[in-house]
Design a protein around this motif. Structure first.
Motif, PDB file in Angstrom:
ATOM      1  N   PRO A 191       0.835  -1.199   0.000  1.00  0.00           N
ATOM      2  CA  PRO A 191       0.000   0.000   0.000  1.00  0.00           C
ATOM      3  C   PRO A 191       0.868   1.246   0.000  1.00  0.00           C
ATOM      4  O   PRO A 191       2.020   1.213   0.425  1.00  0.00           O
ATOM      5  CB  PRO A 191      -0.787  -0.130   1.312  1.00  0.00           C
ATOM      6  N   PRO A 192       0.338   2.388  -0.518  1.00  0.00           N
ATOM      7  CA  PRO A 192       1.138   3.611  -0.543  1.00  0.00           C
ATOM      8  C   PRO A 192       1.480   4.114   0.854  1.00  0.00           C
ATOM      9  O   PRO A 192       2.423   4.871   1.029  1.00  0.00           O
ATOM     10  CB  PRO A 192       0.242   4.605  -1.290  1.00  0.00           C
ATOM     11  N   LEU A 193       0.712   3.715   1.848  1.00  0.00           N
ATOM     12  CA  LEU A 193       1.002   4.069   3.236  1.00  0.00           C
ATOM     13  C   LEU A 193       1.269   2.798   4.020  1.00  0.00           C
ATOM     14  O   LEU A 193       0.567   1.802   3.860  1.00  0.00           O
ATOM     15  CB  LEU A 193      -0.175   4.815   3.868  1.00  0.00           C
ATOM     16  N   VAL A 194       2.269   2.841   4.893  1.00  0.00           N
ATOM     17  CA  VAL A 194       2.506   1.688   5.754  1.00  0.00           C
ATOM     18  C   VAL A 194       1.760   1.822   7.070  1.00  0.00           C
ATOM     19  O   VAL A 194       1.672   0.872   7.838  1.00  0.00           O
ATOM     20  CB  VAL A 194       4.004   1.489   6.039  1.00  0.00           C
ATOM     21  N   GLY A 195       1.219   3.002   7.328  1.00  0.00           N
ATOM     22  CA  GLY A 195       0.484   3.215   8.562  1.00  0.00           C
ATOM     23  C   GLY A 195       0.581   4.661   9.003  1.00  0.00           C
ATOM     24  O   GLY A 195       1.003   5.542   8.252  1.00  0.00           O
ATOM     25  N   HIS A 196       0.171   4.869  10.242  1.00  0.00           N
ATOM     26  CA  HIS A 196       0.216   6.227  10.778  1.00  0.00           C
ATOM     27  C   HIS A 196       0.467   6.175  12.273  1.00  0.00           C
ATOM     28  O   HIS A 196       0.301   5.140  12.917  1.00  0.00           O
ATOM     29  CB  HIS A 196      -1.080   6.980  10.481  1.00  0.00           C
TER      30      HIS A 196
END
Length: 496
Positions: free
Chosen positions: A85-90
């Motif tokens: 995914p383009p983000l691994v998390g926040h």
């Protein structure tokens, strides 16, 4: 005994535990008050360690099929199926992109096919785990619930309304307000909540003015999207006065308007829930013949999405140990290692979520803290660190040995016979790499490890490395086997 184990709660944690117990030969009754899977919007992803646990049980294809069907139903594309995914998390809404993460780090090496499974929703996980558990012979009784129990030195009499069941053990997987935990007298210390959160799938008029993503305002935090109609608000005005009644259209609309300052109109609710940052943890996960797992053992805010992962980890750790105790093959003290190994990880998750709340507060000090954290987490090293923490790969159990794999979740090694480690884990037995041992509780891999040709390793049923060596010998293997599996028949030899 009617059953070896009664599990109170048939969510993902209870169902995963039921499957693990059945693999270990225990008879299991799962009691769940809901007549069907809870449709409330919940976790939309799992971490790498959880994906590995499900993959080792042969559930990858089924979970991918359920994931893709759910995405199609929500009109979300499946292009992410085989790519990260383009983000691994926040961290408290500080987004970390995958483009800054060093995926050559040893923590991500040899993850195997499980790496593509992380984008899967909780309802899909629960559906597959119920099929898995019942397919193995677990009994799942929906529309019933535990109303009380009497425990003694030999077992537990569990009351299900007007019925009663006799079992050797009772496990509370019945959520944050666990009746099992309360009746058994588990201490549950922690910190009181300071927020009211609301999350919903709703039909919204005027939502285009909200923008997409996380937004901090002077009155709180709101999140819009990425799923169509998904809205989340956080207000720092204390916990809700009523957490049991359903969220109404008016309540959600007023909260969105207070936090965002946008005159959004909520026209319908498809799913809605409240949450807080109440953070508590049982001081032990076992009292006699009663045990806890999942939210029954620890509660926290949902930020960071660690609740489902934490609970699945509990179930996988507990299942083989309790099954061995029931069979009479467990070494002394094995069941107590459940708390020893899992409590520190639960404690970390509570601290991780508390820190996120501190960084989300709408005050000048929190704003300054958030600015510093953003600078750190958006560096290459910071992004990689966050990704490793969220993946679960940094967690190591306290096992003997100095090898870099000792205590870790085992990589999905390839072998010279064409198999991968997960192929040898479906039946829930221990796995031995690079050596032979005559014991039916251990599955011996016939080929050598491709990535580490000299590797010898004993993998526990939960996928964690109990012992490893690359010096050519088997020193320490007998001790590791005795620690985790008890004494062997002396006629059963170990072969290098």
């Amino acid at each position: 005994m009617d059953f070896d184990v009664v599990i109170s709660g048939g969510g993902p944690v209870g169902l995963m535990l039921a499957g693990e117990l059945r693999l270990g030969g225990a008879t299991v009754l799962v009691v769940e008050r809901r007549t069907e899977i809870d449709p409330t919007l919940k976790a939309g992803s799992i971490n790498l360690v959880t994906a590995e646990a499900l993959y080792r049980r042969g559930l990858l294809d089924r979970l991918e099929a359920e994931r893709d069907q759910a995405l199609r139903a929500m009109k979300v594309g499946t292009g992410l199926r085989n790519s990260p995914p383009p983000l691994v998390g926040h961290f408290g809404g500080i987004m970390v992109g995958s483009d800054r993460v060093d995926f050559t780090d040893p923590a991500f090496r040899d993850a195997g096919p499980a790496a593509r499974l992380t984008l899967v929703g909780q309802q899909s996980v629960e559906k597959v785990l119920e099929q898995h558990a019942t397919g193995l012979g677990a009994v799942v009784r929906r529309g019933a619930e535990v109303t009380g129990f009497d425990a003694d030195d030999h077992g537990v009499t569990v009351f299900l309304g007007g019925d009663r069941v006799r079992a050797g053990w009772l496990v509370g997987c019945d959520g944050g307000r666990s009746l099992v935990r309360k009746l058994a007298g588990f201490a549950f210390p922690g910190t009181d909540p300071e927020i009211t959160g609301r999350q919903a799938l709703a039909d919204l008029d005027g939502a285009e003015a909200l923008g997409v993503g996380w937004h901090r305002t002077d009155t709180g935090v709101y999140v819009h999207g990425p799923l169509p109609g998904r809205i989340l608000t956080v207000e720092f005005d204390g916990p809700p006065a009523d957490r049991t009644s359903p969220v109404t259209v008016a309540e959600l609309q007023e909260s969105v308007r207070r936090v965002s300052g946008v005159d959004v109109t909520v026209t319908a609710l498809r799913s809605a829930t409240r949450f807080t940052d109440n953070a508590r943890q049982a001081t032990t996960y076992r009292r006699g013949r009663v045990l806890l797992a999942g939210d029954a053992a620890h509660v926290h805010s949902p930020f960071g999405g660690q609740g489902l992962n934490l609970g699945i980890g509990d179930a996988v750790n507990l299942g083989w140990k309790l099954a061995a105790t029931i069979r009479g093959t467990a070494p002394e003290g094995l069941l107590d290692t459940y708390t020893v190994e899992r409590h520190p990880i639960g404690e970390w998750v509570l601290e991780w979520t508390r820190a996120q709340i501190a960084a989300m507060r709408p005050d000048p000090r929190a704003k300054a803290l958030r600015s510093v954290l953003t600078d750190l987490l958006t560096t290459g090293d910071g992004s990689t660190y966050l990704a490793k923490k969220l993946s679960g790969q940094l967690h190591r159990y306290p096992v003997d040995g100095e090898h870099d794999l000792a205590g870790r979740s085992a990589p999905d090694f390839e072998f010279t016979d064409g198999s991968r480690l997960a192929d040898h884990c479906h039946d829930g037995r221990a796995v031995l790499i690079g050596a032979r041992i005559d014991d039916e509780r251990v599955r011996v891999v016939p080929g050598r490890c491709v990535q580490r040709p000299g590797l010898k390793a004993l993998i526990r049923p939960d996928g964690h490395v109990a012992w490893a060596s690359e010096d050519g010998g088997t020193d320490g293997l007998e001790k590791a086997f005795a620690t985790w599996f008890g004494t062997r028949d002396p006629s059963h030899r170990v072969f290098a």
